[in-house]
Scaffold this motif. Structure first.
Motif, PDB file in Angstrom:
ATOM      1  N   GLU A 158       0.896  -1.366  -0.128  1.00 21.55           N
ATOM      2  CA  GLU A 158      -0.004  -0.063   0.181  1.00 21.55           C
ATOM      3  C   GLU A 158       0.814   1.134   0.166  1.00 21.55           C
ATOM      4  N   VAL A 159       2.017   1.157   0.512  1.00 19.84           N
ATOM      5  CA  VAL A 159       2.794   2.323   0.837  1.00 19.84           C
ATOM      6  C   VAL A 159       4.318   2.298   0.587  1.00 19.84           C
ATOM      7  N   LEU A 160       4.699   3.198  -0.282  1.00 21.46           N
ATOM      8  CA  LEU A 160       6.281   3.143  -0.096  1.00 21.46           C
ATOM      9  C   LEU A 160       6.643   3.989   1.039  1.00 21.46           C
ATOM     10  N   ILE A 189      11.488   8.190  -6.494  1.00 22.17           N
ATOM     11  CA  ILE A 189      10.378   7.816  -5.900  1.00 22.17           C
ATOM     12  C   ILE A 189       9.396   7.552  -6.944  1.00 22.17           C
ATOM     13  N   ARG A 190       9.479   8.306  -7.996  1.00 18.70           N
ATOM     14  CA  ARG A 190       8.307   8.048  -8.999  1.00 18.70           C
ATOM     15  C   ARG A 190       8.674   6.686  -9.522  1.00 18.70           C
ATOM     16  N   ILE A 191       9.903   6.552 -10.104  1.00 17.42           N
ATOM     17  CA  ILE A 191      10.281   5.272 -10.623  1.00 17.42           C
ATOM     18  C   ILE A 191       9.940   4.032  -9.950  1.00 17.42           C
ATOM     19  N   ALA A 201       3.319   7.197  -1.164  1.00 18.91           N
ATOM     20  CA  ALA A 201       4.543   7.255  -0.754  1.00 18.91           C
ATOM     21  C   ALA A 201       4.728   8.123   0.699  1.00 18.91           C
ATOM     22  N   LEU A 202       5.306   7.772   1.449  1.00 24.99           N
ATOM     23  CA  LEU A 202       5.481   8.797   2.908  1.00 24.99           C
ATOM     24  C   LEU A 202       6.998   9.080   2.876  1.00 24.99           C
ATOM     25  N   ILE A 203       7.533  10.150   3.088  1.00 27.57           N
ATOM     26  CA  ILE A 203       8.926  10.402   3.329  1.00 27.57           C
ATOM     27  C   ILE A 203       9.111  10.732   4.787  1.00 27.57           C
ATOM     28  N   PRO A 221       5.772  16.586  -6.153  1.00 29.49           N
ATOM     29  CA  PRO A 221       4.974  16.533  -7.402  1.00 29.49           C
ATOM     30  C   PRO A 221       3.683  16.690  -6.933  1.00 29.49           C
ATOM     31  N   ASP A 222       2.751  17.300  -7.554  1.00 28.34           N
ATOM     32  CA  ASP A 222       1.283  17.523  -7.479  1.00 28.34           C
ATOM     33  C   ASP A 222       0.488  16.558  -7.902  1.00 28.34           C
ATOM     34  N   ASP A 223       0.924  15.597  -8.855  1.00 30.63           N
ATOM     35  CA  ASP A 223       0.033  14.498  -9.543  1.00 30.63           C
ATOM     36  C   ASP A 223       0.406  13.286  -8.674  1.00 30.63           C
ATOM     37  N   LEU A 224       1.262  13.121  -7.687  1.00 33.01           N
ATOM     38  CA  LEU A 224       1.512  11.994  -6.739  1.00 33.01           C
ATOM     39  C   LEU A 224       1.328  12.054  -5.511  1.00 33.01           C
ATOM     40  N   ASP A 225       0.473  11.137  -4.690  1.00 35.51           N
ATOM     41  CA  ASP A 225       0.522  11.172  -3.324  1.00 35.51           C
ATOM     42  C   ASP A 225       1.605  10.771  -2.695  1.00 35.51           C
ATOM     43  N   VAL A 226       2.465  11.717  -2.288  1.00 35.03           N
ATOM     44  CA  VAL A 226       3.678  11.986  -1.603  1.00 35.03           C
ATOM     45  C   VAL A 226       3.639  12.669  -0.566  1.00 35.03           C
ATOM     46  N   GLU A 227       3.993  12.486   0.766  1.00 43.12           N
ATOM     47  CA  GLU A 227       3.961  13.389   1.636  1.00 43.12           C
ATOM     48  C   GLU A 227       5.063  13.513   2.632  1.00 43.12           C
ATOM     49  N   VAL A 228       5.401  14.406   3.249  1.00 41.59           N
ATOM     50  CA  VAL A 228       6.858  14.507   3.923  1.00 41.59           C
ATOM     51  C   VAL A 228       6.262  14.752   5.506  1.00 41.59           C
TER      52      VAL A 228
END
Lengths: 442, 333
Positions: A158-160, A189-191, A201-203, A221-228
């Motif tokens: 579910e999560v990277l 991260i995208r790759i 993805a959670l950083i 990026p705006d188009d991916l669900d990436v959170e710091v």
């Protein structure tokens, strides 16, 4: 769940990162020779492809992966193979290695190569590029990265989780990777997300790196669900299990893997290396190394060719000071001290920390006074006090069967807090080694 | 260029700030105010008794203990604590003998620091109580005497009858138990009562204990658990008219405060787990009240702690921490 981004127990050693945390990464000049051991990663040593006298260009493969858990090794500089044989290895022994005399007149330009266009590739093809680039985990364990990118079909990820904690004192490798190359981290991260097919993805970054947090946030990026997510500063926050607990409040089962709770964890520096393989087409032949500690004249964060001898690296940083007493590869909590400065930097070498006599643990040991501080420090809730007694009595099997020796990460928290200076984590490592010997007689 | 000599040690290469001698000497330091206040109340005798007990502990440690073990400070703690549990008027040779017994039979025979199952100071006191019951229960009365006068026949020779002329009193617990009179609670906490050198002045001991707890050299769960149990249990008995002692009296009298703060918290003889510490503390509190109310002795702290010391290995075994990533026993993946 979101209010408490932390794990329980752990320790707070002084982080000593001010020596290098604000120094931008610089490139180190090529040394006169590089030494590439065939065993730089978890798993089988690579299979040799070159002979003495061969001329090789920077980026050429000199040894191929041998089996599933293995990684190829590439030349980190152009030159001539001068010797193939035993050479001091950072683990303390001697190992087979390829010594390359670096061509002093070479521009060190790699052979022209096709850049893989990552957007057009299938997950399978992406994984192949990562594997052929010899990418391994740069956080220290050096586990071949491509294996993590192709989990079994039946697992549901579910999560990277991107590990930017860098909880070891002194080290600023991941910190500078994030602060200096945030776009590269995001490309990686995208790759990875594409390879794994994960939507999120959670950083995780410890709060003591505000500039890294900001750099990574700004470039999200705006188009991916990436959170710091900023995390409390506590050792060992960067241990996979602790990081997952802090970020997602999930406990990886005892003896299990992050996959069991739907997570893949990867260290930021490795992720940046994945991106580099697509950006430059170059395999993993150089890495960022923090050279630091009160025993080094000019601490720095350097981009270093893999295989650079420690002595050359230290001399590039002004050499050892008079106070230098111990050279540690990796962080001071889990790193290994080296006896021979001819040993080379490996793919998994995060830093070179030179400690002074005043800092090194005293060797005098007192009896255990059962203060229980080790129980309060152990992040996996073992009883190091009991384990320590059993280890000293040689009862290794009992340690494993009844006291979860296998769950020990050898993080060193127990030894760190022990007022009697009992080398607990060293004892546990030795017990595990003893069990391994009895389990598989050579 | 000659390289500086390098050493190779195992990780972790850094060590935390605490060391065993540092912990022990901090405890010794924290006892200085307690000894000072005891001397203030009981005159030079208190200091003499503490010194004799400490010498009694330190000398055998030096000659029969492991090499250099004097430096870790633990023998000094045992001696000082023993001295603080004795009446100020006790002959010094008895205090010395008690200290020697504490170390020799309370610690060295088991293998030295960290190996002893029982609190050595309490074991020494139990020995003295069995051997010299009268001397151990003769409490000097201080009213009217000058500060400089001795509290009893401190310089009696071994095995000689002590001079009988010293004025004596009874401890608050003894008064309550055997004569049915109750001491004013204010006096209990400020220390102007007959008793062992260190069992008075509860406030000073609590402050010193708070310092140790703040430095994490003492597990606060143990004294807190003991006080809470004693308060609740004796409160119950008081309301139901089983006992005449109200909780405030119970808490402030006898050796409860010094026992809970300094004896029960001895790291070696108390549980290593937090859960275990609570069980241990509740057990001590319960036993203290039981002995005081129903037992033949006026005071029960010493035996309550020694009894619970004996249970520590079982408590430790029963309260092992739950390993990360395991749900319940046996369901580990």
């Amino acid at each position: 769940m979101r209010n408490a981004l932390r794990f329980r127990h752990g320790v707070h050693p002084p982080d000593s990162k001010t020596l290098t945390e604000s120094l931008r990464t610089k490139r180190m000049p090529f040394p006169d020779e590089v030494v590439l051991p065939l065993s730089q990663h978890a798993g089988n040593p690579a299979k040799l492809l070159v002979q003495v006298g061969d001329h090789i260009e920077r980026g050429d493969m000199i040894a191929a992966a041998d089996g599933f858990i293995s990684a190829p090794i590439h030349a980190s500089a152009s030159g001539v193979v001068e010797e193939i044989g035993l050479w001091p290895h950072p683990n303390g022994g001697y190992q087979d290695a390829v010594r390359i005399r670096v061509d002093p007149y070479s521009a060190q330009v790699p052979r022209a190569r096709l850049l893989p266009e990552w957007e057009g590739l299938s997950p399978k093809e992406l994984v192949d590029v990562v594997r052929d680039a010899g990418v391994v985990g740069l956080g220290g364990a050096a586990f071949p990265t491509y294996v993590k990118l192709m989990p079994r079909e039946d697992t549901d990820i579910e999560v990277l989780v991107v590990n930017g904690c860098e909880c070891e004192p002194y080290l600023t490798t991941d910190h500078r990777t994030m602060a200096d190359f945030p776009e590269r981290v995001h490309l990686g991260i995208r790759i990875m997300m594409k390879c794994l097919g994960v939507p999120r993805a959670l950083i995780g970054i410890e709060k003591n790196k505000p500039d890294a947090i900001e750099a990574i946030r700004k470039t999200c990026p705006d188009d991916l669900d990436v959170e710091v997510l900023p995390l409390t500063v506590k050792y060992p926050q960067g241990a996979e299990k602790m990081l997952i607990k802090a970020l997602l409040d999930r406990e990886v089962p005892s003896g299990g893997l992050p996959l069991d709770v739907g997570v893949v964890v990867q260290n930021v520096a490795s992720i940046a290396t994945i991106a580099e393989a697509f950006e430059t087409g170059l395999p993993l032949i150089e890495r960022i190394v923090t050279v630091t500690g009160e025993g080094v004249a000019k601490p720095a964060n350097l981009i270093v060719p893999v295989g650079t001898k420690l002595i050359d690296l230290i001399n590039a940083c002004g050499g050892l000071t008079k106070k230098a007493r111990e050279v540690v590869l990796g962080g001071p909590m889990m790193g290994t001290a080296v006896s021979n400065l001819d040993a080379p930097v490996l793919k998994g070498t995060t830093g070179v920390v030179v400690l002074t006599a005043r800092q090194i643990r005293a060797q005098r040991q007192y009896p255990c006074i059962r203060c229980g501080h080790c129980l309060d420090a152990c992040p996996v809730f073992l009883n190091p006090q009991k384990l320590g007694n059993l280890a000293m009595a040689g009862r290794h099997q009992e340690m494993q069967d009844e006291h979860h020796l296998r769950d020990c990460m050898l993080c060193g928290c127990c030894s760190y807090v022990c007022p009697s200076n009992i080398p607990l984590s060293q004892l546990f490592g030795a017990s595990r080694a003893a069990l391994k010997r009895t389990a598989a007689p050579a | 260029m000659s390289r500086p000599p390098l050493v190779v040690t195992a990780s972790p290469h850094l060590a935390g700030p605490d060391s065993t001698p540092r912990i022990m000497w901090n405890v010794v330091g924290s006892l200085v105010p307690v000894v000072a206040i005891a001397t203030y109340y009981f005159g030079p005798s208190a200091l003499l008794v503490v010194t004799a007990a400490t010498l009694g502990a330190v000398i055998p440690e030096h000659f029969f203990g492991k090499r250099g073990s004097l430096g870790d400070g633990s023998a000094a703690i045992t001696g000082i604590l023993l001295g603080l549990t004795l009446p100020a008027g006790i002959p010094l040779w008895m205090a010395f003998l008690g200290g020697a017994f504490s170390i020799a039979f309370g610690k060295i025979v088991f293998g030295g620091l960290g190996q002893n199952p029982f609190n050595p100071a309490l074991l020494g006191r139990a020995f003295l109580q069995a051997a010299f019951p009268v001397a151990l229960t003769t409490w000097p009365a201080r009213e009217g005497a000058s500060w400089w006068s001795l509290a009893g026949d401190n310089f009696a020779l071994p095995l000689m009858r002590a001079a009988p002329d010293a004025a004596t009193g009874a401890t608050p617990l003894g008064l309550l138990k055997f004569e049915g009179t109750k001491t004013d609670v204010g006096e209990l906490y400020l220390g102007s009562i007959p008793g062992s050198t260190g069992e008075t002045a509860a406030i000073v001991i609590l402050l010193c204990g708070a310092y140790l707890a703040w430095r994490r050299y003492l597990n606060w769960r143990v004294p807190v658990g003991i006080f809470a149990t004693v308060a609740v249990f004796s409160g119950l008995l008081y309301v139901t008219d089983v006992s005449d002692a109200d909780p405030l009296f119970m808490l402030g009298s006898g050796g409860l405060v010094i026992g809970a703060v300094y004896m029960a918290t001895d790291m070696v003889t108390s549980p290593v787990t937090h859960k275990g510490a609570w069980i241990f503390a509740i057990g001590i509190g319960f036993l203290v009240v039981v002995i005081r109310v129903w037992g033949g002795l006026a005071e029960g702290v010493q035996y309550a702690i020694l009894l619970m010391n004996a249970l520590v290995p079982f408590i430790n075994r029963a309260t092992q921490p739950k390993v990360f990533g395991t749900r319940r026993e046996g369901t580990a993946a």
